[in-house]
Design an enzyme around this catalytic site. Structure first.
Site, PDB file in Angstrom:
ATOM      1  N   ARG A  54       0.861  -1.181   0.000  1.00 31.79           N
ATOM      2  CA  ARG A  54       0.000   0.000   0.000  1.00 31.79           C
ATOM      3  C   ARG A  54       0.898   1.232   0.000  1.00 31.79           C
ATOM      4  O   ARG A  54       1.980   1.229   0.622  1.00 31.79           O
ATOM      5  CB  ARG A  54      -0.898   0.045   1.246  1.00 31.79           C
TER       6      ARG A  54
ATOM      7  N   ASP B 225       3.745  -0.095  -7.271  1.00 26.29           N
ATOM      8  CA  ASP B 225       2.420  -0.393  -7.809  1.00 26.29           C
ATOM      9  C   ASP B 225       1.355   0.384  -7.043  1.00 26.29           C
ATOM     10  O   ASP B 225       0.179   0.348  -7.396  1.00 26.29           O
ATOM     11  CB  ASP B 225       2.148  -1.905  -7.704  1.00 26.29           C
TER      12      ASP B 225
ATOM     13  N   GLU C 112      -2.674   7.861  -4.256  1.00 25.32           N
ATOM     14  CA  GLU C 112      -3.070   7.305  -5.561  1.00 25.32           C
ATOM     15  C   GLU C 112      -4.537   7.507  -5.898  1.00 25.32           C
ATOM     16  O   GLU C 112      -4.922   7.460  -7.072  1.00 25.32           O
ATOM     17  CB  GLU C 112      -2.753   5.797  -5.614  1.00 25.32           C
TER      18      GLU C 112
ATOM     19  N   HIS D  72      -1.583   0.369  -9.544  1.00 31.02           N
ATOM     20  CA  HIS D  72      -2.253  -0.602  -8.657  1.00 31.02           C
ATOM     21  C   HIS D  72      -2.839  -1.766  -9.478  1.00 31.02           C
ATOM     22  O   HIS D  72      -4.040  -2.055  -9.401  1.00 31.02           O
ATOM     23  CB  HIS D  72      -3.338   0.091  -7.830  1.00 31.02           C
TER      24      HIS D  72
HETATM   25  P1  NAI Z   1      -1.554 -11.644   4.493  1.00 31.76           P
HETATM   26  O1  NAI Z   1      -2.513 -11.205   5.551  1.00 31.76           O
HETATM   27  O2  NAI Z   1      -1.618 -13.038   3.983  1.00 31.76           O
HETATM   28  O3  NAI Z   1      -0.041 -11.357   4.959  1.00 31.76           O
HETATM   29  C1  NAI Z   1       0.369 -10.167   5.572  1.00 31.76           C
HETATM   30  C2  NAI Z   1       1.565 -10.494   6.440  1.00 31.76           C
HETATM   31  O4  NAI Z   1       2.070  -9.248   6.973  1.00 31.76           O
HETATM   32  C3  NAI Z   1       1.233 -11.395   7.626  1.00 31.76           C
HETATM   33  O5  NAI Z   1       2.156 -12.452   7.701  1.00 31.76           O
HETATM   34  C4  NAI Z   1       1.343 -10.472   8.827  1.00 31.76           C
HETATM   35  O6  NAI Z   1       1.773 -11.131  10.006  1.00 31.76           O
HETATM   36  C5  NAI Z   1       2.391  -9.490   8.330  1.00 31.76           C
HETATM   37  N1  NAI Z   1       2.401  -8.233   9.071  1.00 31.76           N
HETATM   38  C6  NAI Z   1       1.385  -7.618   9.713  1.00 31.76           C
HETATM   39  N2  NAI Z   1       1.826  -6.499  10.303  1.00 31.76           N
HETATM   40  C7  NAI Z   1       3.140  -6.408  10.025  1.00 31.76           C
HETATM   41  C8  NAI Z   1       4.161  -5.494  10.387  1.00 31.76           C
HETATM   42  N3  NAI Z   1       3.897  -4.443  11.167  1.00 31.76           N
HETATM   43  N4  NAI Z   1       5.408  -5.720   9.934  1.00 31.76           N
HETATM   44  C9  NAI Z   1       5.688  -6.817   9.181  1.00 31.76           C
HETATM   45  N5  NAI Z   1       4.770  -7.730   8.831  1.00 31.76           N
HETATM   46  C10 NAI Z   1       3.518  -7.531   9.253  1.00 31.76           C
HETATM   47  O7  NAI Z   1      -1.782 -10.589   3.305  1.00 31.76           O
HETATM   48  P2  NAI Z   1      -1.427 -10.779   1.782  1.00 31.76           P
HETATM   49  O8  NAI Z   1      -2.571 -11.401   1.079  1.00 31.76           O
HETATM   50  O9  NAI Z   1      -0.079 -11.379   1.651  1.00 31.76           O
HETATM   51  O10 NAI Z   1      -1.383  -9.244   1.302  1.00 31.76           O
HETATM   52  C11 NAI Z   1      -0.407  -8.342   1.796  1.00 31.76           C
HETATM   53  C12 NAI Z   1      -0.777  -6.932   1.391  1.00 31.76           C
HETATM   54  O11 NAI Z   1      -0.676  -6.800  -0.037  1.00 31.76           O
HETATM   55  C13 NAI Z   1      -2.250  -6.547   1.677  1.00 31.76           C
HETATM   56  O12 NAI Z   1      -2.405  -6.069   3.017  1.00 31.76           O
HETATM   57  C14 NAI Z   1      -2.517  -5.471   0.666  1.00 31.76           C
HETATM   58  O13 NAI Z   1      -2.243  -4.204   1.246  1.00 31.76           O
HETATM   59  C15 NAI Z   1      -1.512  -5.741  -0.450  1.00 31.76           C
HETATM   60  N6  NAI Z   1      -2.180  -6.132  -1.701  1.00 31.76           N
HETATM   61  C16 NAI Z   1      -1.875  -5.443  -2.832  1.00 31.76           C
HETATM   62  C17 NAI Z   1      -2.477  -5.762  -4.038  1.00 31.76           C
HETATM   63  C18 NAI Z   1      -2.138  -5.040  -5.298  1.00 31.76           C
HETATM   64  O14 NAI Z   1      -2.902  -5.150  -6.281  1.00 31.76           O
HETATM   65  N7  NAI Z   1      -1.039  -4.316  -5.375  1.00 31.76           N
HETATM   66  C19 NAI Z   1      -3.489  -6.828  -4.121  1.00 31.76           C
HETATM   67  C20 NAI Z   1      -3.665  -7.555  -2.880  1.00 31.76           C
HETATM   68  C21 NAI Z   1      -3.053  -7.188  -1.717  1.00 31.76           C
END
Ligand code: NAI
Length: 348
Positions: free
Chosen positions: A237, A261, A266, A298
């Protein structure tokens, strides 16, 4: 049979195409609205039961109060991230669901595309050769094999990205607030603290959610701890990176390249065509001038598989809610502490 009435915000033709396909099974009464959900448009929700919102829609306290007053029962996000929702304001008043992990491959592969382009400068070579310029001066990259990648956030997307990087023969340093020792052992990666990751990584990629702890995680202070010439990739993000500090890092050469991205501000520009007008955001405009910055709008999620999964899961969430069962993709402000872990009961 009563058909739920769903009002979609911030839709584009591709959303309609995938949702119309998925809705054949459900027959919901769907209305697509192009504009964002915000203080001005939340009034349009009257007469509907569900709002379907996307990443740049504003779902703050004021919007929540309006949609609740208008009889909306469920906010069905068609995204994995939910940093744009005031979950505390929603708690006890309206249910919120999301689409977790619809295709971690889509985002991880896009992060890889940004990394590969920036390293080998294919984004620049494309324009050169089309212009009849076959010089390769200035396009030198480095072997990824044997280099170190720092991955922040080892959830679904972070792990897919790590699998890809292991294929290149890279060493992986990872940071997560909840490090998974078993995963680290099986994937042959090493969890380190953030200073350790910053100090040793040739490439750093962000895969953690945006929240109060991660807002401006990458700023002047963290950039100062990084290796000279590091490649920074952000498909998480925009708010994870303090953009002005990134620009300063690029100008000094500390940051060798940035693949973005997502961008903090944005919402006004991404997904829209400004090619015949002006960009008034001077920070975005400055970023676009760097030859070693690659910005995509994005689009990490933008694959056929992901869009199919997003449409099917969003509508399945809605069905689950109105069937009165357990809404497994519900999120609430207590989720991190209780609901997600218990996975047995509706949030409230
Ligand atoms: P997820 O929930 O599977 O993994 C997120 C990980 O980040 C977890 O292991 C969690 O413990 C960790 N985390 C939480 N707080 C943290 C911190 N302060 N420091 C380090 N790690 C921390 O989520 P997923 O599916 O892997 O997605 C991650 C992010 O990707 C989403 O939150 C979203 O913002 C972004 N995203 C971007 C997309 C895009 O089109 N560019 C599409 C989908 C998601």
């Amino acid at each position: 049979m009563k058909k739920e009435k769903i009002l979609f915000f911030d839709t584009k033709p591709y959303d309609q195409c995938f949702f119309d396909g998925a809705n054949k099974k459900h027959g919901y009464d769907i209305k697509y609205f192009n504009g964002h959900l915000n203080h001005d448009t939340s009034a349009f929700t009257e007469g509907h039961n569900v709002v379907c919102a996307f990443v740049n829609d504003i779902v703050d306290r004021q919007v929540i109060e309006t949609v609740v007053k208008n009889g909306i029962k469920l906010i069905a996000l068609r995204s994995a991230g939910y940093n744009n929702v005031d979950l505390k304001a929603a708690y006890g008043k309206i249910h919120v669901a999301r689409v977790p992990g619809y295709s971690p491959y889509a985002v991880a592969e896009h992060a890889t595309a940004l990394m590969l382009s920036l390293n080998r400068k294919t984004h620049r070579a494309y324009y050169r050769t089309r212009d009849g310029n076959f010089s390769i001066n200035g396009l030198i990259g480095f072997d990824l094999h044997g280099k170190t990648a720092g991955v922040i956030g080892t959830g679904r997307i972070g792990r897919c990205f790590i699998t890809i990087l292991k294929g290149f023969g890279m060493k992986i340093l990872a940071y997560d607030v909840y490090p998974d020792k078993e995963y680290a052992r099986s994937a042959e990666i090493t969890y380190v603290d953030l200073p350790g990751l910053y100090a040793k990584s040739d490439i750093i990629s962000l895969h953690c959610p945006l929240n109060k702890d991660t807002h401006h995680l990458i700023d002047k202070e963290s950039i100062n701890q990084m290796k000279e010439g590091v490649i920074l990739i952000n498909t998480g993000r925009g708010g994870l990176v303090k953009t002005q500090d990134l620009i300063d890092g690029l100008k000094s050469g500390k940051i060798g390249a940035a693949g973005l991205d997502v961008y903090e501000e944005e919402s006004e520009y991404f997904f829209e065509d400004f090619s015949t007008s002006m960009i008034n955001d001077d920070i975005l405009a400055r970023l676009l001038t760097f030859p070693n910055v690659l910005i995509t709008s994005h689009q990490g999620f933008f694959t056929k598989e992901a869009l199919t999964n997003i449409a099917e899961t969003t509508l399945a969430n809605i069905k689950e809610y109105f069937d009165g069962g357990f809404l497994k993709n519900e999120i609430c402000y207590k989720c991190d502490k209780e609901c997600i872990k218990k996975q047995k009961k509706i949030c409230f």
